[in-house]
Design an enzyme around this catalytic site. Structure first.
Site, PDB file in Angstrom:
ATOM      1  N   GLY A  58      32.511  57.906  45.063  1.00 19.31           N
ATOM      2  CA  GLY A  58      33.024  57.620  46.396  1.00 19.31           C
ATOM      3  C   GLY A  58      32.441  56.358  46.997  1.00 19.31           C
ATOM      4  O   GLY A  58      33.092  55.668  47.786  1.00 19.31           O
TER       5      GLY A  58
ATOM      6  N   SER B  80      59.911  34.238  38.005  1.00 20.43           N
ATOM      7  CA  SER B  80      59.531  33.692  36.708  1.00 20.43           C
ATOM      8  C   SER B  80      60.545  32.675  36.190  1.00 20.43           C
ATOM      9  O   SER B  80      60.177  31.694  35.547  1.00 20.43           O
ATOM     10  CB  SER B  80      59.375  34.833  35.694  1.00 20.43           C
ATOM     11  OG  SER B  80      58.369  35.724  36.107  1.00 20.43           O
TER      12      SER B  80
ATOM     13  N   GLU C 149      51.089  33.498  39.550  1.00 18.24           N
ATOM     14  CA  GLU C 149      51.246  32.461  38.530  1.00 18.24           C
ATOM     15  C   GLU C 149      51.965  32.982  37.288  1.00 18.24           C
ATOM     16  O   GLU C 149      51.695  32.551  36.165  1.00 18.24           O
ATOM     17  CB  GLU C 149      49.891  31.866  38.138  1.00 18.24           C
ATOM     18  CG  GLU C 149      49.348  30.844  39.110  1.00 18.24           C
ATOM     19  CD  GLU C 149      50.133  29.539  39.094  1.00 18.24           C
ATOM     20  OE1 GLU C 149      50.474  29.050  38.013  1.00 18.24           O
ATOM     21  OE2 GLU C 149      50.410  29.016  40.196  1.00 18.24           O
TER      22      GLU C 149
ATOM     23  N   THR D 224      50.691  39.376  38.603  1.00 18.42           N
ATOM     24  CA  THR D 224      51.992  38.722  38.789  1.00 18.42           C
ATOM     25  C   THR D 224      51.852  37.326  39.374  1.00 18.42           C
ATOM     26  O   THR D 224      52.806  36.549  39.375  1.00 18.42           O
ATOM     27  CB  THR D 224      52.899  39.569  39.711  1.00 18.42           C
ATOM     28  OG1 THR D 224      52.188  39.920  40.906  1.00 18.42           O
ATOM     29  CG2 THR D 224      53.344  40.833  39.008  1.00 18.42           C
TER      30      THR D 224
ATOM     31  N   GLY E 113      51.637  30.746  49.789  1.00 26.53           N
ATOM     32  CA  GLY E 113      50.321  30.695  50.414  1.00 26.53           C
ATOM     33  C   GLY E 113      50.208  29.520  51.359  1.00 26.53           C
ATOM     34  O   GLY E 113      50.733  28.434  51.102  1.00 26.53           O
TER      35      GLY E 113
END
Length: 779
Positions: A533, A284, A556, A554, A317
């Site tokens: 289920g 951050s 961005e 969490t 990514g």
């Protein structure tokens, strides 16, 4: 066969009492009072003689319960005589006799009322396991509004963008499968991405500048990103990394030469890239990243280095498998001076796919979700890049190493650069809303076909008709509608932002992203549990969405950190962070805020409970604004005391009351979200669609107020009577929404083939399908 059973079932006078006797013994015990009550009914039979009395006494002895065989014989006799399910114990008793007797019927009805015997319970108990067909078909009530019209309102000016995505995702290439290996999933998602880039170019290139053939429509791109979440979140993230983060950083931080050189290949998928900002030691707090970019004037190059393990780029990514370049954020140094964080284009692979010289690439490894995204770690060892690879919209370095920027202050320059990238944060929040929509749509459709326990005439009740199930699903749907309008409003603000409004857009982006992603996690978990289920099975989609959406809390920006940003920005309108030597600014803001009065409420209003008042948007917004305002004033007073009277450093003072500031940030967002919902509904033309949205608005607002009822009650802003009235109204709204439940989730506009989940279709439980069978492979 026992003698007493023969005597009972063959006694013509006692026939009307057989269902009563059976039900009385069905739980295995018979109280003396209940035995006496049944005997009093028998005394009203037209021909109740001594033989009947003796037979009845043997069956109504609490100390001599019938055997399982005796009860089964008695039940069979009732079935033979009655023939079919009856709606009540009285009707069943009446069907056992050739002649109806009013006094006996009334006495049986009194017995049923006193002992809580329901018609559906009697039918289910006596006619269970008979093989008699029961009408279990789904006959949903006619909705009060048209889902298609409501969908049009929801999608507004961007309906064509949403339909464009639906049309693209209807292609056969976009087919679900389960049980794939991680490598296979990554290959599949890459194939999807490249198909969109090459075959559906309007989708990928829309955000690109007109100079490279795009439309310059970043708001439209965010809607595309949001709409793709109807299908697969791994695709959403990879699409966002490629076009939103990698491409977007070059759009907003680069010059026209950068645009011409990189953007066409990015848009076509020829150049795959990542966004290398986060480090192991700094996520951050981007301003303190450790990666360095030192300018070498002798070679006209920047030298990129990872000086420590904590400086490695983490969770990037497209890095582990597919990417060939990244936008890298590093500390720019030239002429012996550090000028803070800047962005650079850095190749990470050669044309043959091998790591570029000096670049080390690691796979982050198996994750909780998003298995189709190749997250990697990057290390740089004296990696040299041309000076031109600095994205220099806000700063440049000359051949001789001289640094120049139109923004002199390093803090302002840094936040200006990051502010241009706020679209990524907005996109994540918007996609979170779509993920919640999909999960809740699946769970709601399943709830209309899944039956459990007693229902009318012995049929099982659909689980959506249970109040507890409605309490789980309907508020979640209402909050999803609220988040939808908040996200759409934020995209519009982002599209129309100016220098004066940019800071507010950044603040709202932080808050909405946090609230939307947390809501999506909670809503998807609720949807999963509401499907039991079956919700845990991958083929039914919800489990995959739940797993994939978790990182959005969490991604961005950590949600808690982002809400701290909201509270800081609201406290000190000019502060960029209390740690940046802005104590004087903070104290000035706090002095003003600490002198602000707390808002009170009229005592009559605190006790007012008429329904029109409790349903009104004005009342909801008044209470939500009151909580937001008073929490902020109280927080500013606490901070002012620490800074002025206790001489505490501003940053430490803020940290000391973070619990208070988090409560304020939540309250601020709750008020904003409710306001955007009310603002969206109010101007609509009167009609069923407006009424439908108003019901959702009311439920969302009232549920939020009740969530914080303790605070309102503690400070006397509502009375206990008003709290009870609000709680009762919430329950009433569930009943009002129930007939329209399917229409509300149909208005989300998610096609059947994208829902895909077998449990969302009636044929899953052996009946005719609601619409069509889902598309997708099955393992």
């Amino acid at each position: 066969m026992s003698h007493r059973t023969d005597a009972l079932v063959e006694n013509a006078e006692l026939q009307p009492l057989l269902p009563v006797i059976y039900i009385a013994w069905a739980d295995g015990t018979l109280a003396q009072a209940e035995s006496t009550h049944i005997k009093s009914i028998a005394e009203q039979l037209p021909a109740f003689d001594d033989e009947a009395q003796q037979t009845l006494d043997t069956w109504l002895d609490p100390d001599a319960p019938p055997t399982a065989t005796e009860l089964a014989r008695l039940r069979r006799r009732i079935r033979e005589q009655v023939g079919r399910r009856q709606p009540s114990l009285t009707a069943m008793s009446d069907a056992m006799s050739d002649a109806s007797d009013g006094s006996v019927n009334e006495a049986v009805a009194d017995y049923a009322r006193e002992y809580g015997v329901s018609g559906m319970g009697v039918s289910a108990e006596i006619f269970q396991d008979t093989g008699e067909p029961v009408d279990q078909s789904v006959n949903e009530p006619e909705p009060s509004f048209e889902a298609a019209k409501l969908q049009t309102i929801l999608e507004g000016d961007y309906a064509k963008k949403w339909q464009q995505v639906r049309d693209a995702l209807a292609e056969d290439i976009f087919t679900y499968s389960t049980g794939e290996s991680e490598e296979s999933q990554r290959a599949t998602v890459l194939r999807w991405l490249k198909y969109l880039a090459t075959e559906k170019q309007d989708i990928a290139i829309g955000a690109m500048p007109e100079s490279v053939g795009g439309q310059g429509d970043m708001a439209g791109f965010i809607h595309v990103f949001q709409a793709l979440a109807m299908f697969d979140l791994s695709l959403v993230v990879k699409f966002g990394v490629q076009f939103g983060l990698f491409g977007g950083s070059i759009i907003f931080l680069g010059n026209d030469d950068h645009h011409q050189k990189y953007l066409p290949d990015i848009a076509s998928g020829k150049l795959l890239g990542g966004f290398a900002m986060t480090e192991s030691g700094h996520g951050s707090n981007v301003q303190e990243v450790e990666t360095t970019a030192t300018f070498d004037a002798d070679t006209d190059e920047f030298v990129i280095n990872t000086p420590t393990m904590s400086a490695r780029k983490e969770w990037i990514g497209n890095a582990a498998r597919d990417g060939h370049a990244v936008t890298l954020f590093a500390q720019l140094a030239t002429g012996g001076e550090n000028y803070g964080v800047h962005a650079f284009i850095v190749p990470i692979r050669t044309d043959d796919g091998e790591p570029a010289p000096g670049v080390r690439i690691e796979d982050c490894g198996s994750k909780m979700g998003l298995d189709g995204v190749d997250n990697g770690r990057l290390y740089f060892d004296n990696v040299r890049i041309p000076r031109e690879n600095l994205l220099d919209r806000y700063a440049s370095v000359a051949e001789n190493g001289d640094y120049d920027s139109p923004i002199s202050g390093s803090n302002k320059r840094f936040f200006t650069m990051l502010g241009t990238l706020v679209g990524g944060r907005i996109s994540v929040g918007a996609a979170s809303v779509t993920a919640a929509k999909k999960s809740l749509a699946i769970a709601t459709r399943y709830a209309t076909v899944r039956r459990q326990f007693g229902g009318a005439d012995g049929s099982e009740l659909r689980i959506i008709d249970y109040k507890t199930h409605q309490m789980r699903l309907f508020p979640a749907i209402a909050h999803t509608y609220a988040m939808h309008f908040a996200a759409f409003d934020l995209i519009a603000r982002f599209r129309d932002r100016t220098d004066e409004t940019a800071r507010e857009v950044e603040t709202l982006a932080a808050g909405i992203k946090s609230m939307a992603s947390w809501h999506a996690i909670d809503a998807t978990q609720t949807a999963r549990e509401c499907c039991g289920g079956l919700g845990f099975l991958a083929e039914n989609q919800i489990a995959t969405i739940r797993r994939d959406i978790d990182v959005f809390a969490t991604f961005e920006g950590d949600n808690t950190v982002l809400l701290n940003l909201v509270s800081k920005n609201r406290l000190a309108s000019f502060a960029k962070g209390f740690e940046q030597n802005l104590a004087l600014t903070l104290v000035r803001e706090l002095t003003s805020m600490a002198r602000t009065e707390l808002i009170d409420i009229n005592p009559l209003t605190a006790r007012k409970t008429d329904e029109d008042h409790l349903r009104s948007a004005d009342f909801h917004l008044e209470l939500l604004k009151l909580r937001k305002h008073n929490l902020l004033v109280a927080a500013s007073r606490r901070l002012y005391k620490r800074v002025q009277q206790e001489d505490m450093e501003p940053f430490m003072a803020f940290s000391d009351i973070q619990d208070h500031m988090m409560a304020f940030a939540h309250a601020d967002m709750h008020h904003h979200i409710a306001q955007t919902f009310a603002d969206a509904v109010e101007p609509l033309a009167d009609g069923p669609e407006k009424d439908a949205l108003e019901r959702m608005r009311q439920l969302s607002a009232i549920d939020t107020l009740l969530e914080h009822a303790e605070w309102y009650l503690t400070y006397g802003y509502i009375s206990s009577g008003k709290y009870k009235a609000l709680r009762n109204l919430r329950g009433a709204l569930l009943g009002e929404i129930r007939p329209d439940a399917l229409a509300y989730v149909e208005a989300f506009g998610i096609p059947d083939e994208l829902l895909s989940a077998p449990i969302a279709f009636e044929n899953y439980v052996g009946r005719e399908p609601l619409k069509q069978a889902p598309r997708g492979e099955r393992p």
